[in-house]
Design a protein around this motif. Structure first.
Motif, PDB file in Angstrom:
ATOM      1  N   ALA A  48       0.812  -1.174   0.031  1.00 18.93           N
ATOM      2  CA  ALA A  48       0.123   0.004  -0.129  1.00 18.93           C
ATOM      3  C   ALA A  48       0.772   1.490   0.101  1.00 18.93           C
ATOM      4  O   ALA A  48       0.412   2.090  -0.795  1.00 18.93           O
ATOM      5  CB  ALA A  48      -0.928  -0.206   1.166  1.00 18.93           C
ATOM      6  N   SER A  49       1.932   1.272   0.773  1.00 14.38           N
ATOM      7  CA  SER A  49       2.714   2.298   0.893  1.00 14.38           C
ATOM      8  C   SER A  49       3.522   2.705  -0.329  1.00 14.38           C
ATOM      9  O   SER A  49       3.707   4.160  -0.930  1.00 14.38           O
ATOM     10  CB  SER A  49       4.009   2.166   1.982  1.00 14.38           C
ATOM     11  N   ASN A  50       3.773   1.954  -1.043  1.00 14.34           N
ATOM     12  CA  ASN A  50       4.633   2.173  -2.451  1.00 14.34           C
ATOM     13  C   ASN A  50       3.674   2.618  -3.349  1.00 14.34           C
ATOM     14  O   ASN A  50       3.757   3.277  -4.449  1.00 14.34           O
ATOM     15  CB  ASN A  50       5.431   0.929  -2.958  1.00 14.34           C
ATOM     16  N   ILE A  51       2.400   1.995  -3.488  1.00 15.28           N
ATOM     17  CA  ILE A  51       1.336   2.747  -4.402  1.00 15.28           C
ATOM     18  C   ILE A  51       0.987   4.219  -4.020  1.00 15.28           C
ATOM     19  O   ILE A  51       0.992   4.996  -4.903  1.00 15.28           O
ATOM     20  CB  ILE A  51      -0.112   2.054  -4.438  1.00 15.28           C
ATOM     21  N   ALA A  52       1.004   4.385  -2.630  1.00 15.96           N
ATOM     22  CA  ALA A  52       0.794   5.734  -2.096  1.00 15.96           C
ATOM     23  C   ALA A  52       1.927   6.624  -2.447  1.00 15.96           C
ATOM     24  O   ALA A  52       1.788   7.745  -3.179  1.00 15.96           O
ATOM     25  CB  ALA A  52       0.630   5.666  -0.791  1.00 15.96           C
ATOM     26  N   GLU A  53       3.144   6.077  -2.401  1.00 19.14           N
ATOM     27  CA  GLU A  53       4.558   6.958  -2.590  1.00 19.14           C
ATOM     28  C   GLU A  53       4.629   7.200  -4.281  1.00 19.14           C
ATOM     29  O   GLU A  53       4.891   8.502  -4.567  1.00 19.14           O
ATOM     30  CB  GLU A  53       5.489   6.302  -1.925  1.00 19.14           C
ATOM     31  N   GLY A  54       4.122   6.141  -4.936  1.00 21.07           N
ATOM     32  CA  GLY A  54       4.477   6.459  -6.364  1.00 21.07           C
ATOM     33  C   GLY A  54       3.310   7.364  -6.918  1.00 21.07           C
ATOM     34  O   GLY A  54       3.609   8.002  -7.945  1.00 21.07           O
ATOM     35  N   SER A  55       2.146   7.605  -6.465  1.00 21.48           N
ATOM     36  CA  SER A  55       1.234   8.158  -7.000  1.00 21.48           C
ATOM     37  C   SER A  55       1.596   9.760  -6.827  1.00 21.48           C
ATOM     38  O   SER A  55       1.014  10.590  -7.506  1.00 21.48           O
ATOM     39  CB  SER A  55      -0.119   8.247  -6.229  1.00 21.48           C
ATOM     40  N   SER A  56       2.614  10.095  -5.763  1.00 19.88           N
ATOM     41  CA  SER A  56       3.037  11.402  -6.064  1.00 19.88           C
ATOM     42  C   SER A  56       4.178  11.989  -6.779  1.00 19.88           C
ATOM     43  O   SER A  56       4.282  13.222  -7.014  1.00 19.88           O
ATOM     44  CB  SER A  56       3.459  11.813  -4.499  1.00 19.88           C
ATOM     45  N   ARG A  57       4.535  11.094  -7.560  1.00 18.75           N
ATOM     46  CA  ARG A  57       5.822  11.226  -8.369  1.00 18.75           C
ATOM     47  C   ARG A  57       5.194  12.099  -9.648  1.00 18.75           C
ATOM     48  O   ARG A  57       3.923  11.935 -10.009  1.00 18.75           O
ATOM     49  CB  ARG A  57       6.137   9.799  -9.058  1.00 18.75           C
ATOM     50  N   SER A  58       5.948  12.815 -10.253  1.00 20.82           N
ATOM     51  CA  SER A  58       5.603  13.669 -11.219  1.00 20.82           C
ATOM     52  C   SER A  58       5.392  13.293 -12.688  1.00 20.82           C
ATOM     53  O   SER A  58       4.872  13.562 -13.334  1.00 20.82           O
ATOM     54  CB  SER A  58       6.691  14.919 -11.534  1.00 20.82           C
ATOM     55  N   SER A  59       5.809  11.837 -12.931  1.00 22.21           N
ATOM     56  CA  SER A  59       5.934  11.180 -14.036  1.00 22.21           C
ATOM     57  C   SER A  59       5.098   9.679 -13.780  1.00 22.21           C
ATOM     58  O   SER A  59       5.347   9.055 -13.048  1.00 22.21           O
ATOM     59  CB  SER A  59       7.052  11.091 -14.652  1.00 22.21           C
ATOM     60  N   ASN A  60       4.605   9.139 -14.933  1.00 22.68           N
ATOM     61  CA  ASN A  60       3.894   7.793 -14.675  1.00 22.68           C
ATOM     62  C   ASN A  60       4.975   6.893 -14.806  1.00 22.68           C
ATOM     63  O   ASN A  60       4.781   5.766 -14.237  1.00 22.68           O
ATOM     64  CB  ASN A  60       3.020   7.721 -16.094  1.00 22.68           C
ATOM     65  N   LYS A  61       6.030   7.303 -15.476  1.00 18.36           N
ATOM     66  CA  LYS A  61       7.150   6.162 -15.421  1.00 18.36           C
ATOM     67  C   LYS A  61       7.762   6.032 -14.055  1.00 18.36           C
ATOM     68  O   LYS A  61       8.033   5.097 -13.678  1.00 18.36           O
ATOM     69  CB  LYS A  61       8.320   6.751 -16.367  1.00 18.36           C
ATOM     70  N   ASP A  62       7.763   6.969 -13.201  1.00 18.22           N
ATOM     71  CA  ASP A  62       8.187   6.925 -11.889  1.00 18.22           C
ATOM     72  C   ASP A  62       7.159   6.286 -11.022  1.00 18.22           C
ATOM     73  O   ASP A  62       7.570   5.288 -10.231  1.00 18.22           O
ATOM     74  CB  ASP A  62       8.560   8.470 -11.148  1.00 18.22           C
ATOM     75  N   PHE A  63       6.078   6.537 -11.365  1.00 17.29           N
ATOM     76  CA  PHE A  63       4.941   5.869 -10.728  1.00 17.29           C
ATOM     77  C   PHE A  63       4.774   4.216 -10.857  1.00 17.29           C
ATOM     78  O   PHE A  63       4.650   3.522 -10.014  1.00 17.29           O
ATOM     79  CB  PHE A  63       3.663   6.544 -11.114  1.00 17.29           C
TER      80      PHE A  63
END
Length: 118
Positions: A48-63
């Motif tokens: 769950a935490s990685n989904i939340a953290e990834g959602s804050s990234r500025s690009s879909n590639k990072d997400f």
């Protein structure tokens, strides 16, 4: 592109899975306090935490990279659940329920990744 993780069905289901994991591991033997019990809980929270953290990234590639990490944690969790089941730490009926959620999440996250324009 940022995503609001609280609106993502994949995140909502990972929260359910983490809660289920905590309930499942409540009955583990005392000698597993710092072993499988701890590892299962950390692993489920990591998904769950990685989904939340990834959602804050500025690009879909990072997400997407964080979604990959979440998938890896799901496979790790699935393995640990099987090991715990083999040790008879919980009833087999609970194995099917939690494993079905894990498999569904693996499918959902993989499908969501395909919607991201990388």
């Amino acid at each position: 592109m940022k995503h609001n993780f609280k609106n993502l069905n994949i995140w909502k289901l990972t929260i359910e899975l983490a809660n289920d994991t905590y309930i499942l591991t409540d009955g583990f033997p005392k000698n597993e306090e710092f072993g499988l019990k701890s590892q299962l809980r950390r692993c489920s929270v990591s998904v769950a935490s990685n989904i939340a953290e990834g959602s804050s990234r500025s690009s879909n590639k990072d997400f997407n990279r964080f979604l990959e990490i979440s998938l890896g944690s799901l496979y790790e969790l699935q393995t640990q659940i099987i090991i715990s089941s083999n040790r008879s730490y919980f009833d087999l009926s609970k194995l099917e329920n939690i494993e079905n959620k894990i498999i569904e999440l693996q499918r959902m996250i993989s499908g969501f990744q395909k919607t991201l324009k990388l």
